[in-house]
Design an enzyme around this catalytic site. Structure first.
Site, PDB file in Angstrom:
ATOM      1  N   GLU A 243     -41.095 111.822 108.195  1.00 41.92           N
ATOM      2  CA  GLU A 243     -40.036 111.703 107.193  1.00 41.92           C
ATOM      3  C   GLU A 243     -39.240 110.464 107.583  1.00 41.92           C
ATOM      4  O   GLU A 243     -38.448 110.500 108.519  1.00 41.92           O
ATOM      5  CB  GLU A 243     -39.114 112.931 107.212  1.00 41.92           C
ATOM      6  CG  GLU A 243     -39.777 114.237 106.819  1.00 41.92           C
ATOM      7  CD  GLU A 243     -40.094 114.332 105.345  1.00 41.92           C
ATOM      8  OE1 GLU A 243     -39.652 113.454 104.573  1.00 41.92           O
ATOM      9  OE2 GLU A 243     -40.813 115.257 104.963  1.00 41.92           O
ATOM     10  N   CYS A 277     -30.908 109.246 104.134  1.00 41.84           N
ATOM     11  CA  CYS A 277     -32.249 108.713 103.864  1.00 41.84           C
ATOM     12  C   CYS A 277     -32.506 108.656 102.368  1.00 41.84           C
ATOM     13  O   CYS A 277     -33.121 107.720 101.873  1.00 41.84           O
ATOM     14  CB  CYS A 277     -33.314 109.549 104.564  1.00 41.84           C
ATOM     15  SG  CYS A 277     -33.217 111.293 104.187  1.00 41.84           S
TER      16      CYS A 277
END
Ligand code: NDP
Length: 501
Positions: A243, A277
């Protein structure tokens, strides 16, 4: 030096400090666990995994439920540790922890339904077989986490891996070790066995975890470190979940609710000081509403002040080196002909960065192409939604996205090459536990959250069981010519029709 009770540092052993980014004060000192320490933790986890995977789904859910209750009861305490190590406002810390708790509840509550052995169709050729599949735990999962959402992000792996029956060894970011330890301490209090442990240290400790013989490594962090993690794991064919970073776009259509879009853009870009993010970094606005939209975002963002004042909605930049990256992106945009309609180079301080909105920035500027990870957004006017879609998709990152449109949100969303999209909202997908979360391209691969997030920490075990003798005995050396002819006929009947003759 403070030696924490939860994570004692032997006298003279290497250690590091975790700091309060608002003030630079030492929060606590933690040991730097080396390769041998990590291997001990993984061996302990492997033993605990045998016990944990032997429990029924209900028994595991009971224990995870006890942990969830304990964390919920001590939510304020956890938010306090989070604020101390990241500098984020207490309210933001509470929201983050609350979402993580919701995910833990979903994962433990749905593991049985998603993973237990279930029947699948066996098809005409194998009609005499009963076919089933079960998703079984891999064993020990190594989790490496970032500092920006130090509870929510790693819990996307930890909660799902545990719910699937694995043990976990977690290496938190060197900026947020106390938060990782707090989670492990409460887990031990609730469950009593080392099914979930934490090792602390710097990058080398993470690297040691990659090489420790874990059965899978779930990494969340920058794309650059993700590549190193993958290379280290490749040595032992250890599977990885990555990720990584993002450069998410928000699209504003001509019929959008502009107040909602402006609110979403400013919160998506500046919330958590932009250290998200899936935060908003790029904004593409239909030319018919561009000017009005700019007025609204400046109006909204200019009231925000990043500071360590009680009640401030924006905290500091947690990682000091990020301040330089934010400065470089703003400078690059201005040097290439862009304009700051709010903030700008002078908005970048030593620890705090004030909201910055950039316009007229050329497409090759790092403000468009690289992850900034600060409270900034770069906005462009587009002639059509086709252009907005094309520019959104023209990025090596592909994590999340947002679309504001009254009439064609779904149409636009479906054309975006990203892992997640929220329509008329921002980052809402992250709060829905049943939805998978993750990216493609430089944003990584694999999924946390949802059924896919549970399966990510398992392997499929397929079983066929003969129910009756086969009509056509095919898997034997006694196979007859007649059986082969009948198979040919059956294939023609099943698959030979349609297409070109
Ligand atoms: P980093 O890549 O710097 O670090 C991530 C983790 O990896 C840290 O625990 C770090 O330890 C560890 N690490 C560093 N070097 C190594 C190595 N050689 N081997 C193994 N582990 C190592 O990321 P940040 O902590 O700065 O996090 C911010 C990044 O995370 C941003 O790019 C952001 O977009 C991304 N992110 C992605 C999310 C997603 O779900 N896609 C969610 C949240 C963040 P140490 O800190 O001790 O150096």
């Amino acid at each position: 030096m403070t030696i924490t009770e939860e994570n004692p540092t032997a006298a003279g052993a290497p250690s590091f400090d975790s700091l309060d980014p608002r003030t630079g004060a030492v929060v606590a000192t933690h040991p730097i666990h080396d390769e041998a320490d990590v291997r001990v933790a993984v061996a302990r986890a492997r033993e605990a995994a045998t016990w944990w995977s032997g429990l029924t789904y209900a028994e595991r859910a009971d224990r995870l439920g006890a942990w969830k209750s304990l964390v919920t009861q001590r939510l304020d305490e956890l938010a306090g540790v989070m604020s101390a190590e990241t500098g984020k406002p207490h309210g933001d810390a509470l929201l983050e922890a609350a979402l993580a708790i919701d995910h833990l509840a979903w994962a433990s509550g749905h593991a049985k339904k998603v993973l237990k052995r279930h029947k699948v169709p066996s098809g005409l050729v194998m009609a005499n077989q009963k076919a089933t599949v079960e998703f079984r735990p891999l064993g020990v999962i190594g989790v490496i986490g970032p500092w920006n959402y130090p509870v929510f992000t790693p819990m996307g792996s930890i909660a799902y891996a545990l719910s699937a029956g694995n043990a976990v060894v977690f290496k938190p970011s060197e900026y947020t070790p106390g938060i990782g330890l707090w989670l492990a301490k409460t887990f031990t209090e609730a469950v009593g066995k080392p099914v979930f442990q934490v090792v602390t240290g710097l990058g080398e400790t993470g690297s040691a975890l990659c090489r420790s013989g874990v059965d899978k490594l779930a990494f969340t962090g920058s794309t650059a470190t993700g590549k190193k993690v993958m290379a280290a794991c490749a040595e032992s064919l250890t599977p990885v979940l990555i990720e990584a970073g993002g450069k998410d776009a928000l699209i504003v259509d001509e019929d959008a609710d502009l107040d909602a879009a402006a609110d979403g853009a400013v919160w998506g870009a500046c919330g958590n000081a932009g250290q998200t993010c899936a935060g908003v970094e790029r904004v593409y606005v239909h030319e018919k509403v561009y000017d009005e939209f700019l007025v609204k975002i400046v109006e909204k963002a200019k009231g925000l002040q990043a500071s360590d004042d009680e009640g401030s909605q924006i905290g500091p930049i947690t990682m000091p080196s990020q301040v330089d990256i934010i400065r470089r992106h703003i400078d690059d945009a201005i040097a290439k002909g862009g304009r700051a309609i709010l903030g700008g180079p002078e908005a970048v301080g030593d620890r705090f960065v004030q909201p910055t909105i950039l316009v007229d920035v050329p497409a090759d500027s790092t403000a468009w192409t690289e992850e900034t990870f600060g409270p900034t957004m770069t906005v462009a006017k587009v002639a059509s939604m086709d252009e907005a879609v094309a520019r959104t998709n023209d990025s090596r990152y592909a994590l999340g996205s947002a679309v504001f449109s009254k009439s064609r949100g779904m149409q636009i969303a479906e054309r975006l090459r990203v892992g997640m999209t929220s329509i008329n909202g921002v980052i809402t997908f992250a709060g829905v536990p049943s939805l998978p979360f993750g990216g493609i391209g430089d944003s990584g691969f694999g999924r946390i959250h949802g059924p896919e997030g549970l399966k990510e920490f398992t392997y499929a075990h397929a079983i066929t069981k003969q129910r009756m003798k086969p009509l056509l005995a095919l898997t034997t050396f006694d196979r007859t010519e007649k059986a082969e002819q009948q198979l040919g006929k059956m294939m023609k009947m099943l698959h030979g029709r349609g297409g070109k003759k």
